[in-house]
Scaffold this active site. Structure first.
Site, PDB file in Angstrom:
ATOM      1  CE  LYS A  48       5.189  -3.329   4.612  1.00  0.00           C
ATOM      2  NZ  LYS A  48       6.154  -3.911   3.650  1.00  0.00           N
ATOM      3  CB  SER A 105       6.101  -0.727   1.286  1.00  0.00           C
ATOM      4  OG  SER A 105       6.391  -2.085   1.614  1.00  0.00           O
ATOM      5  CB  SER A 129       9.637  -3.207   1.310  1.00  0.00           C
ATOM      6  OG  SER A 129       9.247  -2.982  -0.020  1.00  0.00           O
TER       7      SER A 129
END
Length: 357
Positions: A48, A105, A129
């Site tokens: 990520k 996210s 997220s």
């Protein structure tokens, strides 16, 4: 290294249209030669964000033989809401509905896993997220118990997470993160007796759950009950809305959240004294468009209570709304029971199978 070759081919074929990655490490991934005896030898790993390789989870997974193929898209600068991603080719697109967001996210991470551009991805979950993009992209997502693994978040809300095609893949990765031996390849924990579960559509406070999402989640629970894997009881818990408490903690004012946290903890402690899991839809809504969820609409309303409480929570693909949007089923378990939660999810997901986008 056949898995790496296929993942890089999928990136070359699909990422221009989906924008899951901000960087692709083709040369390094192609040249990697992990120890073939390592538990995750040759597994294509997406991390990520550009700094993802520095995260504790990524370092442990690479040490276990996983091969990083790239850094995934996260929200761009100035984004006022987090269920969005900005990759090298523009906004990150949902692989099932290109006119919709994949969630965030951990946006690019979920897309990469859903489409075979990676087999495993790291994420971080501060309000949902990991679980939200997992739900909206039709993959498995895990938020670990807060404090189980190192996190750079000083507020304590964010916990490391994993995204994988299946709970079985996530279980192998979780064993590597915890330094514990995993099951033999190709095996899964025996399902045993049905999970004692409490079902809740709204946690007692979330107004306006999309009827289409709710119908898919309820149907998934019914299928698991019919398969003998879940035994649900009621009524569901009535929690205090965590929105203001979450914002207070994020803003460095944890004392303002004390009453909500303590009250919700009492409710959840009583629930888990009698049940093994709490089951909800992962999100109250289906994936929204790229212009945002709309005013006063919180995709996090069913997830962020468990960032405050610290419980592990997973999202399992549950099915699709009639317009083709994936729906996730959230399972929340007692603190520290991460391995058990993911292990039992293996059998649950096999009943709730989805197709590749």
């Amino acid at each position: 290294m056949e898995e790496i070759r296929r993942a890089l081919e999928e990136i070359d074929r699909r990422d221009a249209g989906l924008s899951a990655f901000v960087e692709v490490w083709r040369k390094a991934a192609s040249a990697a030669r992990p120890d073939p005896s390592a538990e995750l030898a040759g597994v294509p790993l997406a991390v990520k964000g550009r700094s993802g390789l520095r995260a504790h989870t990524a370092r442990r997974l690479v040490a276990a033989g996983a091969v990083p193929v790239g850094a995934t898209a996260v929200p761009g600068p100035g984004t006022p809401w987090r269920t969005w991603g900005l990759g090298a080719h523009g906004p990150t697109r949902n692989p099932w509905r290109s006119d919709r967001t994949p969630g965030g996210s951990s946006a690019g991470a979920a897309v990469a896993v859903a489409t075979g551009m990676a087999a495993l991805a790291t994420g971080g979950d501060g309000a949902g997220s990991v679980r939200i993009p997992a739900a909206w992209c039709g993959v498995f997502g895990l938020k670990t118990s807060n404090g189980l693994l190192p996190s750079p978040d000083p507020s304590g809300l964010a916990a490391p997470g994993l995204l994988a095609r299946t709970a079985a893949d996530a279980l192998a990765a979780l064993h590597c993160l915890l330094g514990a031996p995993g099951p033999e390849p190709g095996t899964a924990p025996a399902p045993g007796a049905p999970l004692r579960a409490v079902w809740s559509a709204d946690l007692g406070f979330a107004d306006g759950v999309d009827p289409g999402v709710l119908a898919v989640a309820e149907a998934a629970v019914g299928r698991l009950e019919s398969a003998g894997l879940l035994a649900t009881t009621g009524p569901g818990p009535v929690l205090a809305d965590p929105a203001d408490a979450w914002r207070a903690v994020r803003g460095g004012r944890p004392e303002e959240a004390r009453a909500v946290r303590e009250g919700n903890d009492r409710v959840l402690d009583a629930l888990f004294a009698a049940a093994e899991v709490l089951v909800t839809p992962t999100t109250p809504n289906r994936p929204h468009g790229h212009d945002g969820p709309g005013p006063d609409r919180y995709s996090t309303s069913l997830t962020w209570a468990f960032n405050l409480s610290g419980h592990p929570a997973a999202s399992i693909p549950a099915g699709f709304t009639p317009d083709g949007c994936p729906v996730g089923l959230q399972l929340v378990a007692p603190r520290g029971s991460d391995v058990s939660l993911v292990g039992r999810s293996v059998a649950l997901q096999r009943v709730l199978t989805t197709l590749r986008p």
